[in-house]
Each structure stands twice: as structure tokens, then as C-alpha cells.
Scaffold this active site. Structure first.
Site: not given
Length: 495
Positions: A334, A431
Site C-alpha cells: 500500500c 493487504h
């Protein structure tokens, strides 16, 4: 509102409220009740994606798992995601609504009471029982005005409270009795019982103190919860826990993660920390990243530009570049993926202060922050191995560039991430990948041939939740706990 609900508040932050709620949720589910967790207001950069594209605190996602449920936005209607020491993004019913200074939010938070009670009403209409988690402490009387997280909610919704005290930090008698002393008498009347958490040693030595607390507060003592080792195998909610984490030690593969100032979703590392073949550790600010690590893992962050500057201020950029020059591996997730590129641009201040900064330049990509946030569960395939993967995205940036032509994942929505030409620098927006045993084993094998992985992470989380529930049942008067929540005629009330 008459609610089939009960609320666990604490004498302070990090007293174990989140895991107590998770344990009671698992106990209720074992009794055949349909149960849901609820936290009116959470402050955390560890978020989970819901199926409808919203986000909630990851603690509520774990509590939902304890109930046998998928994450839902009603479980955490107000989520605050800090972007700096004074500002936070405000998420209401899963969607960003504003970025506010702390003083502005405190002045306006009572306007969110309706959203909180709306979610709570939906849950009490659907479930036999709702177990509510407070935030911080009700003894923070400077925050009582317009409160929606503790007694302000409990009184508005008519929910009885159990107060948890953490004996491990010391002063638990004063914390419990002092709470009764400083809060409003009408607030104190909402507290029906208390419990002691994180006890080490012989609980019989504390029994006289339990009687003293009961006498001085008028509250019933539910019992003393010992220090439960299962808690260490469950995801931590916030950065306070990061400072207490020790290196796992003993593994053949050494993985280091710089502790960014706005680090987010660091529970991505929990499956790696559980691996016997891995020595995983966080590098605190002011310390260099060791030169002998195999992998540097850059986590997500709530403020990519802000943490890019923070990373440089620690000198970690030099450590990371030296690691790359000597053939070391780097994975960015991310915000960490965004930092690996050449440029970070946030012209509208979507993710913190507006501006642009050079990235680490280890991937030929550029990232531009955009107002529209991507929040979604995802499934796909690992580009390197073809293995199926699943996880979730929560990010505001769009990343493009030549290295993105070598994606990390193939998703139905399109390619994700980027890989450097030599394959040693990787980035992804997704994630939760390491929670999948096959993906984690293949990734570790790629880091070092012959690395073994026989850990079953999902099963270990389930086992830890069961052990947590077992510990509560063995040491607390759980029948009395559930009886406190029971409305007249509720089928879950013990006989």
C-alpha cells in the site's frame, strides 16, 4: 431504547477491551446466540474492508470473526484515522466524510450520535446480543461533553457497562475506585460490574482487594482474568502494541520493518511473525535498519508523503537503498509500495498535506493521490506463482509506470502492483496476503530456497479465539455477564 446489549469499558487505553469483547463474542456464539460486536467510535489506522466497500477498525473485524461474521460497517460506525498529530480522516458508516483538526472534531462529534445510534438500532434488531466496546476511559471527564464513545453512548442507548481494569500496569484498585469517584453519578450508575484483566501470579492474593473494590464502588466483581498467552497470537489494534513487540527470533529469514509514524495495517506481518522460519522485527525511530536482513518490509501509512519525509529523517532511505544495491529484497504494501516509486504527488492534500516528494526510486512508478478512495475485498492470482490470493485494498492513490507492466498480482479489476526487473523489489496495494498459507510459503521460498512453512495461520487465529474464550469462561462469572445484558424474556438469559 431497551437493548439486548452490554458494553465493556476500560480504566484506560490498552487494558484489553478489544480482546475481551472478542472473547465474549466467541462465548456467546458457542451458546448458540446470534451475536455482533459494536464500537461506536474507534481511532486506528488499522482498518478492514467490508463487502460493500466500506472500512471499519480491524479490531471489529476480529470481533466479527469471533462471532462467525464478515466485517460490516455497522460494527464501527465512526472510525478516525490519524493523518498527523492534530488531524484525522473521519469515516462514517464506512465512508470518508471529512478531515478535521482534533479541536474541530471534538466540537462536532455529537453530530455523529445519530449515525452511531442508527447502526446500533440495526444491530439490536438483527441479533440476539450486541457486545459493545468503549474507547479510552470514561474517567476522561474532560471528554465527557458530547461523548459518543463511552458513557454518552451507554446512557443514550440504555446499555449496562462492565468496567475492565488492567492490573499489569499497576494501580488497578485506584483506577477502578477512582473512576467511580470522578465520573458523574448517573454515569457511574450505568456500571453494573467490573473485572480485573492481565493478572500474573496467584489470584487468591488479590481476592481481598476484589472485596474492597466491591465495597467502595458498589459494583459486582466478575472475576480475575489471568495473563492469557492466546492474546499474543491475535492481531494488535494500534501502534501502542508495536512498541511492545519483540523480535520473533530463531528464524533463518530475517525481515525488518521500519516503524513509520503513521503506520497502518501492520497486522499484515502477523502471519510472518508466527512463522518458525522467520525472524521478524520492527525497527523503531532513531535506529538503523540492520545490514544483514534478508527483506525490508515497508508497510502502509495513513500519510504517505508525511511518512516519506519521516523515513528520510530517520536515515532509513540510505539503509533501504544500500540494502537494494547489495541484492536485498524489499516488499512495499500500500503506502509502502507508493514510497518505492520515483514520485509521490498529492496536489489536493487527500492523504495529508498537499505537495509532492521524490520516492525511493527503486520502482519505475509514480503515484498521484486521488479523492476517490479504493476500498474493497479482492481475489486474484499471484503473478509469480499463479497461486490464488485474497485480501483487501484501502488506498487513495493511483500508481503507474513501466515497472507496473510486471504486476505483483492479477486481479479481476486489473493488474496490481509492480516488480523491479531483477525481481527483488516488489510492491502491492493488497493487504492480507500473508494470511494465506500457500502464498506465504511460496513467497518465503522465493526469498530463500528451502525455507519451510508449515504454519496454518487461519487455524491458529481460530484456536487463539477459542483459548481466549476458554480463559474467560474459566475465570469469570460469564453467566452473570450475559445476564446483565438480558432484556426481559430474552432467550439467552441464563436460568
Amino acid at each position: 431504547m431497551t437493548a439486548r446489549a452490554i458494553m465493556i469499558q476500560g480504566t484506560g487505553s490498552d487494558v484489553g477491551k478489544s480482546l475481551l469483547v472478542a472473547g465474549f463474542c466467541r462465548l456467546a456464539a458457542r451458546r448458540g446466540l446470534s451475536v455482533a460486536p459494536f464500537k461506536p467510535q474507534n481511532m486506528s489506522n488499522n482498518a478492514a474492508a467490508t463487502a460493500d466497500g466500506g472500512e471499519i477498525g480491524r479490531a471489529q473485524a476480529l470481533q466479527a470473526r469471533a462471532c462467525g461474521l464478515d466485517p460490516q460497517t455497522d460494527f464501527n460506525p465512526v472510525l478516525l484515522k490519524p493523518q498527523s498529530d492534530c488531524t484525522a480522516q473521519v469515516i462514517v458508516h464506512g465512508r470518508p466524510t471529512a478531515t478535521l483538526e482534533a479541536a474541530d472534531y471534538m466540537a462536532r462529534r455529537d453530530t455523529l450520535r445519530g449515525a452511531v445510534l442508527e447502526s446500533f438500532a440495526r444491530l439490536t434488531a438483527r441479533f440476539d446480543l450486541v457486545i459493545v466496546e468503549g474507547a479510552g476511559s470514561p474517567a476522561e471527564i474532560n471528554l465527557r461533553d458530547r461523548d459518543i464513545a463511552n458513557m454518552g453512548f451507554a446512557r443514550a442507548a440504555g446499555v449496562p457497562v462492565v468496567l475492565a481494569g488492567d492490573i499489569d500496569r499497576g494501580g488497578v484498585i485506584a483506577a477502578l475506585v477512582g473512576t467511580k469517584t470522578v465520573i458523574d453519578p448517573a454515569d457511574a450508575a450505568m456500571i453494573r460490574a467490573f473485572l480485573i484483566n492481565k493478572f500474573r501470579g496467584d489470584p487468591a492474593l488479590f481476592e481481598p482487594a476484589m472485596a474492597d473494590i466491591e465495597r467502595m464502588t458498589g459494583w459486582a466483581g466478575l472475576g480475575i482474568v489471568p495473563w492469557l498467552s492466546a492474546a499474543a497470537r491475535l492481531p494488535a489494534e494500534d501502534g501502542v502494541a508495536l512498541e511492545q513487540m519483540r523480535p520473533t527470533g530463531g528464524g533463518r529469514i530475517r525481515i525488518a520493518a521500519p516503524m513509520l509514524s503513521r503506520i497502518a495495517n501492520f497486522d499484515d506481518a502477523d502471519p510472518l511473525r508466527a512463522e518458525p522460519s522467520v525472524d521478524f522485527f520492527f525497527v523503531p525511530p532513531g535506529q538503523a535498519i540492520p545490514r544483514d536482513v534478508d527483506v525490508i518490509l515497508l508497510f502502509g501509512t495513513k500519510s504517505t508523503l508525511g511518512d516519506m519525509a519521516f523515513l528520510r529523517a530517520q536515515g532509513w532511505d540510505h539503509d533501504i537503498l544500500a540494502h537494494a544495491r547489495t541484492g536485498g529484497r524489499i516488499l512495499g504494501i500500500c503506502g509502502g509500495y507508493q514510497m518505492l516509486g520515483q514520485w509521490l504527488c498529492d496536489p489536493e492534500g487527500v492523504d495529508g498535506a498537499a505537495g509532492e516528494l521524490p520516492g525511493l526510486g527503486l520502482l519505475k512508478t509514480d503515484t498521484t493521490m486521488q479523492g476517490e478512495k479504493t476500498v474493497r475485498p479482492v481475489t486474484g492470482q499471484c503473478a509469480r506463482t499463479g497461486l490464488p490470493v485474497s485480501g483487501y485494498e484501502i488506498h487513495a492513490g493511483l500508481t503507474r509506470g513501466p515497472d507496473a507492466a510486471r504486476p505483483f498480482l492479477h486481479l479481476p479489476e486489473g493488474p496490481d502492483g509492480a516488480i523491479s526487473p531483477d525481481g527483488r523489489v516488489e510492491g502491492t496495494y493488497v493487504h492480507g496476503l500473508f494470511a494465506q498459507d500457500a502464498f506465504r510459503a511460496a513467497w518465503l521460498e522465493n526469498v530463500r530456497a528451502g525455507a519451510s512453512s508449515d504454519a496454518a495461520y487461519g487455524a491458529s487465529v481460530e484456536a487463539a479465539l477459542d483459548e481466549l474464550a476458554d480463559g474467560l469462561e474459566a475465570h469469570l462469572d460469564v453467566d452473570r455477564f450475559f445476564a446483565l445484558a438480558a432484556a426481559p424474556g430474552w432467550r439467552g438469559a441464563p436460568s
